[in-house]
Design a protein around this motif. Structure first.
Motif, PDB file in Angstrom:
ATOM      1  N   UNK A  80       0.826  -1.206   0.000  1.00 14.37           N
ATOM      2  CA  UNK A  80       0.000   0.000   0.000  1.00 14.37           C
ATOM      3  C   UNK A  80       0.858   1.252   0.000  1.00 14.37           C
ATOM      4  N   UNK A  81       0.287   2.331  -0.529  1.00 18.11           N
ATOM      5  CA  UNK A  81       1.014   3.597  -0.578  1.00 18.11           C
ATOM      6  C   UNK A  81       1.125   4.186   0.823  1.00 18.11           C
ATOM      7  N   UNK A  82       2.229   4.888   1.125  1.00 22.50           N
ATOM      8  CA  UNK A  82       2.371   5.529   2.443  1.00 22.50           C
ATOM      9  C   UNK A  82       1.254   6.540   2.689  1.00 22.50           C
ATOM     10  N   UNK A  83       0.809   6.659   3.930  1.00 23.08           N
ATOM     11  CA  UNK A  83      -0.230   7.595   4.308  1.00 23.08           C
ATOM     12  C   UNK A  83       0.396   8.884   4.823  1.00 23.08           C
ATOM     13  N   UNK A  84      -0.431   9.917   4.981  1.00 18.91           N
ATOM     14  CA  UNK A  84       0.088  11.192   5.464  1.00 18.91           C
ATOM     15  C   UNK A  84       0.532  11.057   6.915  1.00 18.91           C
ATOM     16  N   UNK A  85       1.435  11.965   7.318  1.00 22.01           N
ATOM     17  CA  UNK A  85       1.957  11.936   8.681  1.00 22.01           C
ATOM     18  C   UNK A  85       0.835  12.159   9.694  1.00 22.01           C
ATOM     19  N   UNK A  86      -0.095  13.076   9.399  1.00 26.02           N
ATOM     20  CA  UNK A  86      -1.185  13.359  10.325  1.00 26.02           C
ATOM     21  C   UNK A  86      -2.067  12.137  10.523  1.00 26.02           C
ATOM     22  N   UNK A  87      -2.386  11.438   9.443  1.00 32.04           N
ATOM     23  CA  UNK A  87      -3.219  10.241   9.556  1.00 32.04           C
ATOM     24  C   UNK A  87      -2.480   9.140  10.327  1.00 32.04           C
ATOM     25  N   UNK A  88      -1.179   9.043  10.101  1.00 29.38           N
ATOM     26  CA  UNK A  88      -0.403   8.058  10.848  1.00 29.38           C
ATOM     27  C   UNK A  88      -0.346   8.395  12.337  1.00 29.38           C
ATOM     28  N   UNK A  89      -0.248   9.683  12.653  1.00 23.54           N
ATOM     29  CA  UNK A  89      -0.253  10.105  14.055  1.00 23.54           C
ATOM     30  C   UNK A  89      -1.572   9.724  14.709  1.00 23.54           C
ATOM     31  N   UNK A  90      -2.676   9.994  14.019  1.00 26.15           N
ATOM     32  CA  UNK A  90      -3.993   9.651  14.566  1.00 26.15           C
ATOM     33  C   UNK A  90      -4.120   8.150  14.793  1.00 26.15           C
ATOM     34  N   UNK A  91      -3.665   7.379  13.808  1.00 32.79           N
ATOM     35  CA  UNK A  91      -3.767   5.925  13.939  1.00 32.79           C
ATOM     36  C   UNK A  91      -2.922   5.421  15.103  1.00 32.79           C
ATOM     37  N   UNK A 133       5.036  -0.423  10.099  1.00 29.96           N
ATOM     38  CA  UNK A 133       5.447   0.955  10.365  1.00 29.96           C
ATOM     39  C   UNK A 133       6.406   1.465   9.296  1.00 29.96           C
ATOM     40  N   UNK A 134       7.309   0.602   8.847  1.00 26.35           N
ATOM     41  CA  UNK A 134       8.272   1.028   7.815  1.00 26.35           C
ATOM     42  C   UNK A 134       7.551   1.468   6.552  1.00 26.35           C
ATOM     43  N   UNK A 135       6.413   0.862   6.270  1.00 29.68           N
ATOM     44  CA  UNK A 135       5.614   1.205   5.096  1.00 29.68           C
ATOM     45  C   UNK A 135       4.585   2.281   5.418  1.00 29.68           C
ATOM     46  N   UNK A 136       4.697   2.880   6.612  1.00 27.75           N
ATOM     47  CA  UNK A 136       3.819   3.956   7.075  1.00 27.75           C
ATOM     48  C   UNK A 136       2.358   3.540   7.016  1.00 27.75           C
TER      49      UNK A 136
END
Length: 431
Positions: A16-27, A146-149
């Motif tokens: 899957x494509x990496x997600x935005x930093x904000x979305x990753x923070x929320x997750x 996590x490496x794949x965000x």
């Protein structure tokens, strides 16, 4: 027809494509908060259903196993996540984690036999060690996500792990009223989660087969050993006051201290979630020599961590007593003064955690060992004098003293030594 069917290849999973930093923070935040609250719930149930002595037995098992498994982990998840150059495959990281986890499990069992612990305490330590071993497997699998965000996958897994683990622990405790059996129930549930997460990682295109190689194992050990030693020393800094409390006070006092200190652990998990989301991004920025954006992200994280810590300390001072009485009982609420000191230490710990994340992103693994060693010596020295004199309050002061030393040294190393030195290097395209 038969030939075509024989040569048809299995569809390959597309990463899957990496997600935005904000979305990753929320997750990451949602997963870690739910998991931390469930872990806290287990401690609360244990305190309400049993005695401080039983809580102390469980706390002692955690204090014994945590440094061993943290050392054996070599922080490979952080090494894996910051491997922007793809120096090692996931299979090589996974094989290394399997070997070191088996070694850690055997070491804890050997320690239990050598020391000759009381039977129920020994059984509790062994059960917690099994739980820690399965957690170590999950940790390295989370690193692949996590490496794949893809931290939304980690978050979902953490929520299921937290809720299911709480149900397994609390249900077994309710049926048996024995903490060692409850820890066994938690370990069995965690093993089931290892199987589920293995399958999920495979679905995002990761080859989950471990790849054993003596040469690769030695290279990974040389790279990550300083970080493994550093994190185990850091764990000792937190747990050393507990050893002094056990020796000079009582198991019941240790149980009260452990319950209060776990609130500090919850704030640490929240900070860890933010660090997990930011770590791959910081590693990529540093690898690309984008030092300006690197500093901006790091500065925001540090300010956020310190601010949340100050809010937590203020909340403990105002609301700590009724909240502790509700969650644990009056014996624990009577020591709200200790909680306030611990939450003040958490404000410092939050800052330290993000500076450590930055050092990992820069793959400066060796600098953390002397910093954590200095914090350990400081905390142990304070605990040696303060715990016999002031009881569990002395333990809280010892933790705070170690964190003050740690954050000062991290600030000097990261902002005054590493980043200025790298910024002066000639800029060139990363290979």
């Amino acid at each position: 027809m038969g030939v075509a069917g024989a040569t048809r290849s299995r569809p390959v999973a597309v990463p899957p494509a990496p997600r935005s930093l904000l979305r990753n923070v929320r997750s990451a935040l949602s997963g870690n908060v739910v998991y931390a609250l469930c872990q806290f719930g287990m401690l609360s149930v244990l305190a309400l259903m049993t005695t401080p002595t039983e809580v102390g037995r469980y706390a002692l098992a955690l204090a014994i196993t945590a440094p061993v498994f943290l050392f054996a982990s070599l922080k490979l998840r952080q090494v894996q996540v910051t491997d922007a150059a793809n120096e090692f495959s996931f299979g090589e990281y996974f094989a290394q984690r399997l070997l070191t986890t088996i070694a850690a499990l055997l070491s804890v069992i050997g320690l239990v036999i050598f020391v000759g612990m009381e039977a129920r305490t020994a059984a509790t330590v062994a059960a917690v060690a099994l739980f820690k071993a399965f957690e170590a497997m999950i940790d390295i699998l989370y690193g692949a996500m996590q490496r794949r965000e893809q931290l939304q996958l980690v978050a979902r897994s953490q929520i299921w792990r937290g809720l299911g683990g709480f149900a397994a622990f609390a249900g077994t405790l309710w049926l048996t009223w024995r903490v060692e059996v409850a820890a066994c129930g938690l370990a069995i549930y965690t093993l089931c989660q290892v199987v589920v997460i293995l399958w999920r990682v495979r679905q995002i295109g990761v080859d989950v087969l471990p790849r054993f190689s003596r040469i690769t194992s030695m290279k990974l050990t040389r790279l990550a050993l300083p970080l493994g030693i550093a994190v185990s020393v850091s764990s000792l800094s937190v747990n050393v006051p507990r050893y002094f409390i056990q020796a000079s006070q009582s198991t019941a006092e240790l149980g009260i201290f452990a319950a209060l200190a776990y609130l500090l652990t919850i704030t640490g998990m929240v900070m860890a979630s933010l660090g997990e989301a930011a770590s791959p991004r910081l590693a990529n920025l540093y690898f690309e020599r984008d030092y300006r954006r690197f500093r901006t992200v790091l500065f925001r994280l540090v300010v956020m961590g310190a601010g949340l810590g100050v809010i937590g300390a203020a909340a403990a001072a105002v609301l700590g007593n009724p909240v502790l009485a509700l969650i644990f009982g009056p014996e624990y609420a009577a020591r709200n003064d200790v909680l306030v000191v611990l939450m003040a230490a958490a404000a410092i710990t939050n800052t330290t955690a993000f500076l450590g994340t930055a050092a990992n992103a820069m793959r400066r693994f060796r600098v953390q060992l002397p910093i954590n060693a200095a914090a350990l010596v400081t905390g142990a020295s304070v605990a040696f004098f303060a715990v016999p004199a002031f009881g569990i309050m002395g333990g809280a002061v010892a933790i705070a003293a170690g964190e003050v030393v740690s954050v000062i040294l991290y600030l000097v190393v990261v902002f005054r030594v590493i980043l200025p030195a790298t910024s002066r290097q000639p800029r060139h395209r990363a290979l």
